[in-house]
Design an enzyme around this catalytic site. Sequence first.
Site, PDB file in Angstrom:
ATOM      1  N   ASN A   4      22.661  59.060  28.385  1.00 53.38           N
ATOM      2  CA  ASN A   4      23.184  60.023  27.426  1.00 53.38           C
ATOM      3  C   ASN A   4      22.805  59.634  26.000  1.00 53.38           C
ATOM      4  O   ASN A   4      22.381  58.510  25.744  1.00 53.38           O
ATOM      5  CB  ASN A   4      24.707  60.113  27.581  1.00 53.38           C
ATOM      6  N   CYS A   5      22.998  60.544  25.087  1.00 52.85           N
ATOM      7  CA  CYS A   5      22.668  60.369  23.675  1.00 52.85           C
ATOM      8  C   CYS A   5      23.228  59.052  23.135  1.00 52.85           C
ATOM      9  O   CYS A   5      24.378  58.748  23.387  1.00 52.85           O
ATOM     10  CB  CYS A   5      23.236  61.516  22.853  1.00 52.85           C
ATOM     11  N   PRO A   6      22.489  58.257  22.385  1.00 50.62           N
ATOM     12  CA  PRO A   6      21.115  58.499  21.925  1.00 50.62           C
ATOM     13  C   PRO A   6      20.062  57.769  22.759  1.00 50.62           C
ATOM     14  O   PRO A   6      18.940  57.610  22.297  1.00 50.62           O
ATOM     15  CB  PRO A   6      21.147  57.901  20.511  1.00 50.62           C
ATOM     16  N   LEU A   7      20.434  57.309  23.964  1.00 48.55           N
ATOM     17  CA  LEU A   7      19.526  56.440  24.729  1.00 48.55           C
ATOM     18  C   LEU A   7      18.146  57.042  25.006  1.00 48.55           C
ATOM     19  O   LEU A   7      17.145  56.343  24.841  1.00 48.55           O
ATOM     20  CB  LEU A   7      20.206  55.982  26.030  1.00 48.55           C
TER      21      LEU A   7
END
Lengths: 169, 78
Positions: B16-19
Amino acid sequence: MADTKKLAIIASKGTLDWAYPPFILASAAAAMDMEAVLFFTFYGLPLLKKEIDLKVTPTGNPAMPMKMPFGSKDFQGINWPIPNIISGNVPGFDNMATMLMKETFKKKGVATIEQLREMCQESGVRFIACQMTMDVFGFERKDFIDGVEYGGAAMFLEYAADANMSLFI
Amino acid sequence: MSEFTVNRTLDCSGMNCPLPILKTKKEVDQMQSGEVLKMISTDSGSANDMASWSNRTGHKIVDSTTEGGTYTFYIQKS
């Protein structure tokens, strides 16, 4: 690059939920070829500790959903209304809420604070710890991770004066 | 759609964000100019996020597909 954009963030909160935005934004900024500085002050200082032990509390936070990260989809969708008198007085309630939030983050593929902090440092995000609040709250440099700079308001403002984005979190 | 060869593949499924952005940046940094990265994501925010990332960094999204909950981006290093 001459037109490198600069992000300046003051991280002033030390709960598990509010620890995320500074590290998410700074790491994303670095990934977008921007410079970023995080200035940790007051309750943001524990985010620099070698061992991070952050908690979250639903007490006094009516917007925080209390949902279970396990069970059927319908069960996970239930928002449990917990009155403050319970969440604020039952021993261990914050520990439980913290455990549930960590589990939810993990299930949703959200990075841990430790991971994001490491990725920030790897990508050149600068961390500055506020020396004044360290003295007030009794934090020592040896408690913090390596690579932290130490300074005060002037050090942050010098950078922020040329920053394109300045946020207080 | 122009012709291109995929040089590397990065699977960000489940992240999930920001991965996805962070992992993409790391991967692109190791590539040569002109090479293409195929990045797979299941984060529904990544469609707009990748476009913004591309606008800022100059690495071009030469093609992208959406299938079910899976988003695939082909990114050419500038």
